[in-house]
Write a protein that holds these residues in place. Structure first.
Motif, PDB file in Angstrom:
ATOM      1  N   ASN A 178       0.875  -1.161   0.000  1.00 17.21           N
ATOM      2  CA  ASN A 178       0.000   0.000   0.000  1.00 17.21           C
ATOM      3  C   ASN A 178       0.913   1.211   0.000  1.00 17.21           C
ATOM      4  O   ASN A 178       1.836   1.305   0.810  1.00 17.21           O
ATOM      5  N   THR A 179       0.670   2.137  -0.904  1.00 19.41           N
ATOM      6  CA  THR A 179       1.506   3.326  -0.958  1.00 19.41           C
ATOM      7  C   THR A 179       0.645   4.558  -1.210  1.00 19.41           C
ATOM      8  O   THR A 179      -0.472   4.457  -1.713  1.00 19.41           O
ATOM      9  N   VAL A 180       1.211   5.693  -0.850  1.00 22.02           N
ATOM     10  CA  VAL A 180       0.621   6.982  -1.195  1.00 22.02           C
ATOM     11  C   VAL A 180       1.756   7.833  -1.748  1.00 22.02           C
ATOM     12  O   VAL A 180       2.893   7.757  -1.284  1.00 22.02           O
ATOM     13  N   ARG A 181       1.448   8.616  -2.779  1.00 22.48           N
ATOM     14  CA  ARG A 181       2.455   9.418  -3.453  1.00 22.48           C
ATOM     15  C   ARG A 181       1.913  10.832  -3.637  1.00 22.48           C
ATOM     16  O   ARG A 181       0.805  11.033  -4.106  1.00 22.48           O
ATOM     17  N   TYR A 182       2.716  11.813  -3.252  1.00 25.13           N
ATOM     18  CA  TYR A 182       2.396  13.216  -3.540  1.00 25.13           C
ATOM     19  C   TYR A 182       2.625  13.443  -5.031  1.00 25.13           C
ATOM     20  O   TYR A 182       3.650  13.048  -5.577  1.00 25.13           O
ATOM     21  N   THR A 183       1.641  14.070  -5.701  1.00 26.42           N
ATOM     22  CA  THR A 183       1.821  14.314  -7.133  1.00 26.42           C
ATOM     23  C   THR A 183       1.987  15.792  -7.453  1.00 26.42           C
ATOM     24  O   THR A 183       2.892  16.154  -8.185  1.00 26.42           O
TER      25      THR A 183
ATOM     26  N   PHE B  49      -2.761  13.598  -4.381  1.00 28.43           N
ATOM     27  CA  PHE B  49      -2.022  12.386  -4.027  1.00 28.43           C
ATOM     28  C   PHE B  49      -2.536  11.238  -4.882  1.00 28.43           C
ATOM     29  O   PHE B  49      -3.656  11.272  -5.388  1.00 28.43           O
ATOM     30  N   GLU B  50      -1.706  10.218  -5.015  1.00 27.83           N
ATOM     31  CA  GLU B  50      -2.102   8.976  -5.670  1.00 27.83           C
ATOM     32  C   GLU B  50      -1.932   7.857  -4.654  1.00 27.83           C
ATOM     33  O   GLU B  50      -0.863   7.708  -4.063  1.00 27.83           O
ATOM     34  N   MET B  51      -3.004   7.099  -4.427  1.00 26.78           N
ATOM     35  CA  MET B  51      -2.947   5.958  -3.516  1.00 26.78           C
ATOM     36  C   MET B  51      -2.962   4.672  -4.327  1.00 26.78           C
ATOM     37  O   MET B  51      -3.694   4.557  -5.310  1.00 26.78           O
ATOM     38  N   ASN B  52      -2.166   3.703  -3.901  1.00 24.49           N
ATOM     39  CA  ASN B  52      -2.130   2.379  -4.526  1.00 24.49           C
ATOM     40  C   ASN B  52      -2.343   1.327  -3.457  1.00 24.49           C
ATOM     41  O   ASN B  52      -1.782   1.433  -2.364  1.00 24.49           O
ATOM     42  N   ALA B  53      -3.138   0.326  -3.795  1.00 27.53           N
ATOM     43  CA  ALA B  53      -3.329  -0.818  -2.896  1.00 27.53           C
ATOM     44  C   ALA B  53      -3.228  -2.080  -3.729  1.00 27.53           C
ATOM     45  O   ALA B  53      -3.797  -2.164  -4.822  1.00 27.53           O
ATOM     46  N   ARG B  54      -2.489  -3.030  -3.223  1.00 23.37           N
ATOM     47  CA  ARG B  54      -2.360  -4.324  -3.901  1.00 23.37           C
ATOM     48  C   ARG B  54      -2.782  -5.400  -2.920  1.00 23.37           C
ATOM     49  O   ARG B  54      -2.184  -5.549  -1.867  1.00 23.37           O
TER      50      ARG B  54
ATOM     51  N   GLN C 127      -4.836  -1.728  -7.398  1.00 25.56           N
ATOM     52  CA  GLN C 127      -5.787  -0.646  -7.644  1.00 25.56           C
ATOM     53  C   GLN C 127      -5.152   0.687  -7.276  1.00 25.56           C
ATOM     54  O   GLN C 127      -4.367   0.770  -6.335  1.00 25.56           O
ATOM     55  N   SER C 128      -5.522   1.714  -8.009  1.00 23.41           N
ATOM     56  CA  SER C 128      -4.973   3.040  -7.783  1.00 23.41           C
ATOM     57  C   SER C 128      -6.107   4.051  -7.770  1.00 23.41           C
ATOM     58  O   SER C 128      -7.091   3.898  -8.495  1.00 23.41           O
ATOM     59  N   GLN C 129      -5.964   5.073  -6.936  1.00 21.62           N
ATOM     60  CA  GLN C 129      -6.982   6.112  -6.851  1.00 21.62           C
ATOM     61  C   GLN C 129      -6.318   7.437  -6.500  1.00 21.62           C
ATOM     62  O   GLN C 129      -5.416   7.489  -5.672  1.00 21.62           O
ATOM     63  N   GLY C 130      -6.786   8.487  -7.121  1.00 23.72           N
ATOM     64  CA  GLY C 130      -6.289   9.821  -6.804  1.00 23.72           C
ATOM     65  C   GLY C 130      -7.151  10.458  -5.733  1.00 23.72           C
ATOM     66  O   GLY C 130      -8.355  10.232  -5.666  1.00 23.72           O
ATOM     67  N   ILE C 131      -6.532  11.243  -4.877  1.00 20.42           N
ATOM     68  CA  ILE C 131      -7.272  12.003  -3.864  1.00 20.42           C
ATOM     69  C   ILE C 131      -6.741  13.422  -3.833  1.00 20.42           C
ATOM     70  O   ILE C 131      -5.576  13.670  -4.152  1.00 20.42           O
ATOM     71  N   THR C 132      -7.593  14.339  -3.460  1.00 21.25           N
ATOM     72  CA  THR C 132      -7.221  15.746  -3.363  1.00 21.25           C
ATOM     73  C   THR C 132      -7.644  16.277  -2.011  1.00 21.25           C
ATOM     74  O   THR C 132      -8.775  16.071  -1.581  1.00 21.25           O
ATOM     75  N   PHE C 133      -6.725  16.960  -1.348  1.00 22.51           N
ATOM     76  CA  PHE C 133      -7.035  17.631  -0.087  1.00 22.51           C
ATOM     77  C   PHE C 133      -6.952  19.128  -0.310  1.00 22.51           C
ATOM     78  O   PHE C 133      -6.007  19.635  -0.933  1.00 22.51           O
ATOM     79  N   GLN C 134      -7.937  19.830   0.229  1.00 24.99           N
ATOM     80  CA  GLN C 134      -7.950  21.290   0.146  1.00 24.99           C
ATOM     81  C   GLN C 134      -7.384  21.824   1.457  1.00 24.99           C
ATOM     82  O   GLN C 134      -7.864  21.496   2.530  1.00 24.99           O
ATOM     83  N   ASN C 135      -6.345  22.633   1.351  1.00 23.63           N
ATOM     84  CA  ASN C 135      -5.653  23.169   2.529  1.00 23.63           C
ATOM     85  C   ASN C 135      -5.689  24.689   2.508  1.00 23.63           C
ATOM     86  O   ASN C 135      -5.727  25.299   1.451  1.00 23.63           O
TER      87      ASN C 135
END
Length: 169
Positions: A119-124, A143-148, A159-167
């Motif tokens: 499982n990983t998360v990556r700042y894009t 961010f991009e999250m990956n789960a295997r 599987q991969s999914q993008g997420i966005t956080f508003q700061n």
């Protein structure tokens, strides 16, 4: 009368040969039907395993999203991902869909207890928010999250999914 008796003796062996050939044809048909049945059962089983690991990987992604949104302490992997070194140019060439601002992936501990290979998360990237919010007040971080997920049989789904956080800025 002798003529009838002689004909009857010569035809007794032909019936046996025809019966054996017929039995051989039925045996071949039965073996072929069994092979097709076993093959179809394997295909159905593989389809079920693929669906199972797909659902496990999706469940892991949803669990991670829920954890990130529950409280600030659970967002530590996101902060670590932001502070990772930048991706090398070789990786960005191999993965052209990643922005040049992408960082190396940060490992994330699985939540759901699935047999997860990684499982990983990556700042894009960081960008102005597209939702019409004030450009001066908010910034969106992608961010991009990956789960295997993997089964003991070796079946896996990535599987991969993008997420966005508003700061706040």
């Amino acid at each position: 009368m002798r003529n009838l008796h002689t004909q009857s003796r010569t035809q007794k062996g032909a019936t046996l040969i025809v019966a054996l050939v017929f039995l051989l044809v039925l045996t071949i048909a039965g073996v072929t039907a069994m092979r097709f049945s076993t093959f179809e059962e394997r295909m159905a089983s593989n389809s079920q395993f693929r669906n199972q690991v797909f659902q496990q990987a999706q469940n892991e992604l949803r669990a991670q999203l829920l954890a990130f949104n529950t409280n600030l302490a659970n967002r530590a992997p996101l902060l670590l991902a932001i502070n990772q070194p930048a991706e090398t140019s070789a990786n960005l060439t191999a993965l052209p869909m990643l922005p040049k601002t992408s960082r190396l992936a940060q490992a994330v501990t699985p939540i759901t207890g699935t047999l997860a290979a990684s499982n990983t998360v990556r700042y894009t990237q960081e960008k102005p928010c597209d939702d019409g919010s004030s450009v001066e007040r908010f910034i969106c971080i992608d961010f991009e999250m990956n789960a295997r997920a993997e089964l003991e049989s070796g079946t896996y789904s990535w599987q991969s999914q993008g997420i966005t956080f508003q700061n706040n800025k």
